[in-house]
Design a protein around this motif. Structure first.
Motif, PDB file in Angstrom:
ATOM      1  N   ARG A   1       0.835  -1.218   0.000  1.00  0.00           N
ATOM      2  CA  ARG A   1       0.000   0.000   0.000  1.00  0.00           C
ATOM      3  C   ARG A   1       0.860   1.254   0.000  1.00  0.00           C
ATOM      4  O   ARG A   1       0.565   2.230  -0.698  1.00  0.00           O
ATOM      5  N   ALA A   2       1.927   1.243   0.782  1.00  0.00           N
ATOM      6  CA  ALA A   2       2.805   2.415   0.836  1.00  0.00           C
ATOM      7  C   ALA A   2       3.460   2.673  -0.517  1.00  0.00           C
ATOM      8  O   ALA A   2       3.537   3.820  -0.971  1.00  0.00           O
ATOM      9  N   ILE A   3       3.902   1.628  -1.180  1.00  0.00           N
ATOM     10  CA  ILE A   3       4.544   1.775  -2.491  1.00  0.00           C
ATOM     11  C   ILE A   3       3.529   2.196  -3.546  1.00  0.00           C
ATOM     12  O   ILE A   3       3.822   2.999  -4.429  1.00  0.00           O
ATOM     13  N   ALA A   4       2.304   1.689  -3.442  1.00  0.00           N
ATOM     14  CA  ALA A   4       1.257   2.021  -4.418  1.00  0.00           C
ATOM     15  C   ALA A   4       0.915   3.505  -4.416  1.00  0.00           C
ATOM     16  O   ALA A   4       0.384   4.038  -5.393  1.00  0.00           O
ATOM     17  N   ALA A   5       1.247   4.201  -3.347  1.00  0.00           N
ATOM     18  CA  ALA A   5       0.987   5.643  -3.265  1.00  0.00           C
ATOM     19  C   ALA A   5       1.881   6.435  -4.215  1.00  0.00           C
ATOM     20  O   ALA A   5       1.654   7.624  -4.430  1.00  0.00           O
TER      21      ALA A   5
ATOM     22  N   ALA B   1       5.171   6.097  -9.808  1.00  0.00           N
ATOM     23  CA  ALA B   1       6.455   5.794 -10.453  1.00  0.00           C
ATOM     24  C   ALA B   1       7.028   4.455  -9.978  1.00  0.00           C
ATOM     25  O   ALA B   1       7.896   3.882 -10.624  1.00  0.00           O
ATOM     26  N   LEU B   2       6.543   3.956  -8.850  1.00  0.00           N
ATOM     27  CA  LEU B   2       7.022   2.682  -8.313  1.00  0.00           C
ATOM     28  C   LEU B   2       6.054   1.543  -8.625  1.00  0.00           C
ATOM     29  O   LEU B   2       6.132   0.469  -8.032  1.00  0.00           O
ATOM     30  N   GLY B   3       5.141   1.767  -9.559  1.00  0.00           N
ATOM     31  CA  GLY B   3       4.089   0.801  -9.871  1.00  0.00           C
ATOM     32  C   GLY B   3       4.569  -0.576 -10.264  1.00  0.00           C
ATOM     33  O   GLY B   3       3.863  -1.567 -10.069  1.00  0.00           O
ATOM     34  N   ASP B   4       5.779  -0.696 -10.798  1.00  0.00           N
ATOM     35  CA  ASP B   4       6.259  -2.011 -11.218  1.00  0.00           C
ATOM     36  C   ASP B   4       7.118  -2.707 -10.154  1.00  0.00           C
ATOM     37  O   ASP B   4       7.682  -3.770 -10.394  1.00  0.00           O
ATOM     38  N   VAL B   5       7.189  -2.122  -8.966  1.00  0.00           N
ATOM     39  CA  VAL B   5       7.984  -2.716  -7.887  1.00  0.00           C
ATOM     40  C   VAL B   5       7.216  -3.895  -7.292  1.00  0.00           C
ATOM     41  O   VAL B   5       6.056  -3.778  -6.921  1.00  0.00           O
TER      42      VAL B   5
END
Length: 181
Positions: free
Chosen positions: A45-49, A52-56
């Motif tokens: 959830r934190a990364i989805a915010a 630009a990090l969508g493919d992580v």
């Protein structure tokens, strides 16, 4: 929580007798395997915010070698003739702690020696090197009834064959065994 109407299938009985009163642990009532899933989801959830990090891709949470007796650092509050414990983060009530299930045995041993003898301060910190047996107790105590050295500026810890000199105010991972993994 005042009443559980229908417990989650992931709910377990917290093993610590201080769990509700202390509030130092927030997850002991959740099955450990499910805790790992919840932690992974929180990172996702934190990364989805951040688009630009969508493919992580977030890897599954690595389980710790032990759920208990892993913390190498504790900060205690001292009240009432040197009684040592924690303060409930919600009610602000003081809770005397005889032993913390999360702390390494070296910290619980120090807690027993400091309990009832630490009236000269209102806060104390104990850090313990799981790999070295070295420890740090702050502040410096003058009470001759305390059989432990105190006031050290640092202690040493060993991780994967490397020695670290950890100063009193510095950050260091609290779970030595998990850090090595």
């Amino acid at each position: 929580v005042t009443e559980v109407l229908k417990p989650s299938p992931h709910r377990v009985s917290p093993p610590c007798p201080f769990f509700v009163a202390c509030t130092g642990c927030q997850w002991q009532h959740i099955d450990y395997k499910h805790q790992l899933t919840l932690k992974q989801e929180a990172v996702e959830r934190a990364i989805a915010a951040y688009p630009a990090l969508g493919d992580v891709k977030v890897s599954p949470t690595l389980p710790a070698p032990s759920q208990f007796e892993y913390r190498n650092h504790a900060r205690f509050t001292v009240r009432f003739q040197g009684v040592v414990g924690f303060v409930n983060r919600i009610t602000r009530r003081f809770v005397k702690i005889d032993e913390c299930m999360l702390m390494l045995p070296g910290i619980n041993n120090a807690l027993r020696e400091l309990q009832g003898r630490s009236a000269e301060t209102s806060q104390l910190s104990v850090r313990y090197g799981q790999g070295t047996g070295d420890f740090l107790i702050q502040p410096t105590f003058l009470n001759p009834e305390i059989p432990l050295a105190s006031g050290q500026s640092h202690y040493e810890e060993s991780l994967l064959g490397r020695t670290f000199r950890v100063a009193s105010p510095s950050f260091f991972q609290v779970n030595t065994a998990q850090t090595e993994r």
